[in-house]
Design a protein around this motif. Structure first.
Motif, mmCIF file in Angstrom:
data_model
loop_
_atom_site.group_PDB
_atom_site.id
_atom_site.type_symbol
_atom_site.label_atom_id
_atom_site.label_comp_id
_atom_site.label_asym_id
_atom_site.label_seq_id
_atom_site.Cartn_x
_atom_site.Cartn_y
_atom_site.Cartn_z
ATOM 1 N N ARG A 403 0.751 -1.183 -0.022
ATOM 2 C CA ARG A 403 0.045 0.081 -0.061
ATOM 3 C C ARG A 403 0.815 1.135 -0.155
ATOM 4 N NH1 ARG A 403 -5.100 0.961 4.072
ATOM 5 N NH2 ARG A 403 -5.162 3.121 3.718
ATOM 6 N N GLU A 404 1.798 1.237 0.808
ATOM 7 C CA GLU A 404 2.931 2.406 0.813
ATOM 8 C C GLU A 404 3.501 2.615 -0.469
ATOM 9 O OE1 GLU A 404 6.785 3.696 3.357
ATOM 10 O OE2 GLU A 404 5.461 2.231 3.994
ATOM 11 N N MET A 405 4.121 1.790 -1.097
ATOM 12 C CA MET A 405 4.613 1.769 -2.555
ATOM 13 C C MET A 405 3.795 2.290 -3.623
ATOM 14 S SD MET A 405 7.336 -0.596 -4.398
ATOM 15 C CE MET A 405 8.325 -0.541 -2.758
ATOM 16 N N LEU A 406 2.507 1.750 -3.521
ATOM 17 C CA LEU A 406 1.529 2.225 -4.401
ATOM 18 C C LEU A 406 1.220 3.601 -4.246
ATOM 19 C CD1 LEU A 406 -1.014 -0.860 -4.780
ATOM 20 C CD2 LEU A 406 0.799 -0.203 -6.581
ATOM 21 N N GLY A 407 1.106 4.144 -3.012
ATOM 22 C CA GLY A 407 0.765 5.614 -2.916
ATOM 23 C C GLY A 407 1.832 6.251 -3.183
ATOM 24 N N GLN A 408 3.157 5.988 -2.957
ATOM 25 C CA GLN A 408 4.096 6.795 -3.473
ATOM 26 C C GLN A 408 4.389 6.911 -4.865
ATOM 27 O OE1 GLN A 408 7.408 4.752 -1.392
ATOM 28 N NE2 GLN A 408 7.087 5.746 0.707
ATOM 29 N N THR A 409 3.873 5.883 -5.687
ATOM 30 C CA THR A 409 4.321 5.805 -6.992
ATOM 31 C C THR A 409 3.325 6.631 -7.540
ATOM 32 O OG1 THR A 409 5.172 3.403 -7.000
ATOM 33 C CG2 THR A 409 4.217 4.048 -9.034
ATOM 34 N N LEU A 410 1.797 6.634 -7.372
ATOM 35 C CA LEU A 410 0.759 7.445 -7.733
ATOM 36 C C LEU A 410 1.143 9.021 -7.309
ATOM 37 C CD1 LEU A 410 -2.191 5.454 -6.578
ATOM 38 C CD2 LEU A 410 -1.297 5.936 -8.819
ATOM 39 N N ASP A 411 1.712 9.024 -6.221
ATOM 40 C CA ASP A 411 2.040 10.816 -5.784
ATOM 41 C C ASP A 411 3.005 11.319 -6.631
ATOM 42 O OD1 ASP A 411 0.281 10.541 -3.840
ATOM 43 O OD2 ASP A 411 1.734 10.139 -2.193
ATOM 44 N N ARG A 412 4.135 10.349 -7.028
ATOM 45 C CA ARG A 412 5.185 11.094 -8.205
ATOM 46 C C ARG A 412 4.683 11.128 -9.224
ATOM 47 N NH1 ARG A 412 8.189 6.554 -5.791
ATOM 48 N NH2 ARG A 412 8.101 5.396 -7.584
ATOM 49 N N ARG A 413 3.902 10.491 -9.984
ATOM 50 C CA ARG A 413 3.055 10.557 -11.282
ATOM 51 C C ARG A 413 2.191 11.659 -11.143
ATOM 52 N NH1 ARG A 413 4.046 10.067 -16.627
ATOM 53 N NH2 ARG A 413 1.929 10.143 -17.710
ATOM 54 N N LEU A 414 1.404 11.842 -10.096
ATOM 55 C CA LEU A 414 0.557 13.257 -10.056
ATOM 56 C C LEU A 414 1.400 14.394 -9.923
ATOM 57 C CD1 LEU A 414 -2.304 13.709 -9.769
ATOM 58 C CD2 LEU A 414 -2.172 13.460 -7.123
ATOM 59 N N ALA A 415 2.406 14.348 -9.232
ATOM 60 C CA ALA A 415 2.929 15.501 -8.977
ATOM 61 C C ALA A 415 3.922 16.082 -10.526
ATOM 62 C CB ALA A 415 4.418 15.555 -8.174
ATOM 63 N N MET A 416 4.157 14.979 -11.176
ATOM 64 C CA MET A 416 4.489 15.294 -12.502
ATOM 65 C C MET A 416 3.627 15.565 -13.577
ATOM 66 S SD MET A 416 5.218 14.280 -16.000
ATOM 67 C CE MET A 416 4.858 12.598 -16.353
ATOM 68 N N ILE A 417 2.365 15.335 -13.651
ATOM 69 C CA ILE A 417 1.438 15.672 -14.665
ATOM 70 C C ILE A 417 0.858 16.974 -13.979
ATOM 71 C CG2 ILE A 417 0.787 13.347 -15.407
ATOM 72 C CD1 ILE A 417 -1.727 13.614 -13.877
ATOM 73 N N LEU A 418 0.820 17.372 -12.867
ATOM 74 C CA LEU A 418 0.193 18.619 -12.171
ATOM 75 C C LEU A 418 1.350 19.798 -12.791
ATOM 76 C CD1 LEU A 418 -1.645 17.600 -8.950
ATOM 77 C CD2 LEU A 418 -2.348 18.013 -11.174
ATOM 78 N N ALA A 419 2.395 19.425 -12.696
ATOM 79 C CA ALA A 419 3.651 20.386 -12.923
ATOM 80 C C ALA A 419 3.519 20.898 -14.448
ATOM 81 C CB ALA A 419 4.988 19.828 -12.778
ATOM 82 N N ASP A 420 2.638 20.467 -15.368
ATOM 83 C CA ASP A 420 2.588 20.975 -16.644
ATOM 84 C C ASP A 420 1.733 22.290 -16.641
ATOM 85 O OD1 ASP A 420 3.228 18.580 -17.637
ATOM 86 O OD2 ASP A 420 1.572 17.968 -18.453
#
Length: 420
Positions: A403-420
């Motif tokens: 659960r922790e790793m999935l949350g971290q993986t989604l957080d990293r991706r979310l930060a990337m697409i919101l930086a557009d």
């Protein structure tokens, strides 16, 4: 581990020859001309323009893209293009983690029994994969063995302008347990190519498999996938799919509950931006009585990206007491993003419970107003809304490392697409 260039066994050579002949007779799916391809146009794809991804070229062998996953104490099998696979970590007695080609030579009785037993070859991408895969991955857990360490399968597509056909076969014998992570990565952000994967999962009686798979390919790469699981009596499968990279393509995920008491939980997430297009086509086939399945996909779309999820629950004749659920929910964080969610039911038994849900929506302005009225800036408020939307997927898993790793993986991706 022996080199992929080693002479192959006769059964694999014959299989490749049949698949090569078949692939010459099959056409690429036409946009809106074949079921499952109503939303993805691949008419601009010229497969003849991509050579095979063979042994890594100079410099490619050391390609080290940022991983999606890094589970603690994992046994890792890593392959760059079609080169030699490298294994790190110690294996318990009887457990096999190797390239599929090596397994075909050293354990032909296992590979011949299971390779192609789950996936139908009457598809141009499957046929090309059968004929052209190099290396690949094979995981075998013998009867009654609970594999304590997670297994990480890493495929790196480094050679630009090539087609990488990736083949994975995972066999969990009766009473066994395993956790496998699989990731597909590109050697660089500007990498162009075709990534074509076939994954077969064989989950034996009263066994359990957790498979977490994800792709973070270059956004100039095509992706095609045919992933299928076969579950025996009282088997359980916990399957996660993350779709982050690629420019366009089509991925099938099919689960067949073939034995009474089988249970499958399938969780999917994608987060897209720019002009990416993601297409997931899922099937939950209940072929035996007293089986359960629960599928949940969620997507976040930014920019002018698009996504389609098409899901189907199939209940075969005689599969009474089936309990099946599927849902797809999409959050559009740009007015130009687009998503389609299409659930379906094919029921041929009369004592079942099958339900579905689908939704596509913009970020709720009332939620944003509420958060901003409490002093949060617009960007922070939007981020909290999106995190809350995705948290429903993460909470499908018990507290712990997964659960922790999935949350971290989604957080990293979310930060990337919101930086557009």
């Amino acid at each position: 581990m022996a080199s992929p260039a080693t002479v192959e066994p006769d059964f694999l050579i014959a299989r490749r020859e049949r698949a090569a002949d078949l692939s010459q007779t099959l056409q690429l799916p036409q946009f809106k001309g074949k079921p499952g391809w109503e939303f993805t146009d691949i008419s601009s794809l010229d497969l003849g323009a991509y050579g095979p991804a063979l042994a890594p070229r100079n410099g490619d062998a050391s390609a080290a893209p940022t991983p999606l996953f890094a589970p603690d104490a994992a046994i890792e099998l890593r392959q760059v293009d079609g080169g030699e696979a490298t294994l790190t970590g110690e294996l318990p007695d009887g457990v096999i983690v190797s390239s599929l080609e090596w397994a075909a030579r050293e354990h032909p009785e296992l590979v011949t029994r299971h390779l192609g037993s789950v996936v139908d070859g009457e598809d141009v991408f499957v046929a090309r994969n059968d004929a052209r895969f190099r290396g690949g991955a094979f995981v075998y857990v013998p009867q009654g063995v609970a594999l304590a360490q997670p297994v990480l399968l890493s495929a790196v597509h480094a050679a630009g302008g090539t087609e990488l056909n990736r083949r994975t076969l995972i066999v969990i014998e009766p009473g066994a347990q395993a956790e496998v992570w699989e990731q597909a990565l590109s050697g660089s952000a500007g990498h162009e190519g075709v990534f074509n994967a076939v994954v077969e999962l064989v989950v034996g009686e009263n066994s359990h498999l957790r498979l977490v798979s994800g792709q973070d390919l270059s956004e100039r790469c095509w992706i095609f996938g045919t992933h299928r699981a076969e579950l025996a009596r009282d088997a359980s499968l916990d399957w996660v799919a993350l779709g982050f990279g690629s420019a366009s393509g089509h991925v099938r995920m099919e689960t067949r509950l073939g034995g009474p008491g089988a249970d499958a939980r399938v969780t999917g997430a994608y987060a897209t931006h720019a002009r990416q297009h993601i297409d997931f086509d899922t099937t939950q086939e209940h072929a035996a009585p007293n089986t359960t399945s629960d599928l949940a996909f969620r997507g976040v779309l930014q920019g002018r990206s698009s996504a389609v999820w098409k899901g189907n629950i199939i209940v075969d004749p005689g599969a009474q007491k089936t309990d099946a659920f599927q849902e797809s929910r999409n959050l559009l964080i740009s007015k130009r993003a687009h998503a389609d969610a299409i659930p379906g039911l094919e029921i041929q038994a009369n004592d079942v419970r099958c339900t579905h849900a689908a939704a596509v929506a913009q970020v709720d302005p009332e939620q944003l107003f509420y958060l901003r009225s409490h002093g949060l800036g617009e960007d922070v408020a939007k981020r909290l809304v999106i995190e809350g939307f995705l948290s429903a997927l993460v909470e499908r898993f018990e507290p712990g490392p997964v659960r922790e790793m999935l949350g971290q993986t989604l957080d990293r991706r979310l930060a990337m697409i919101l930086a557009d």
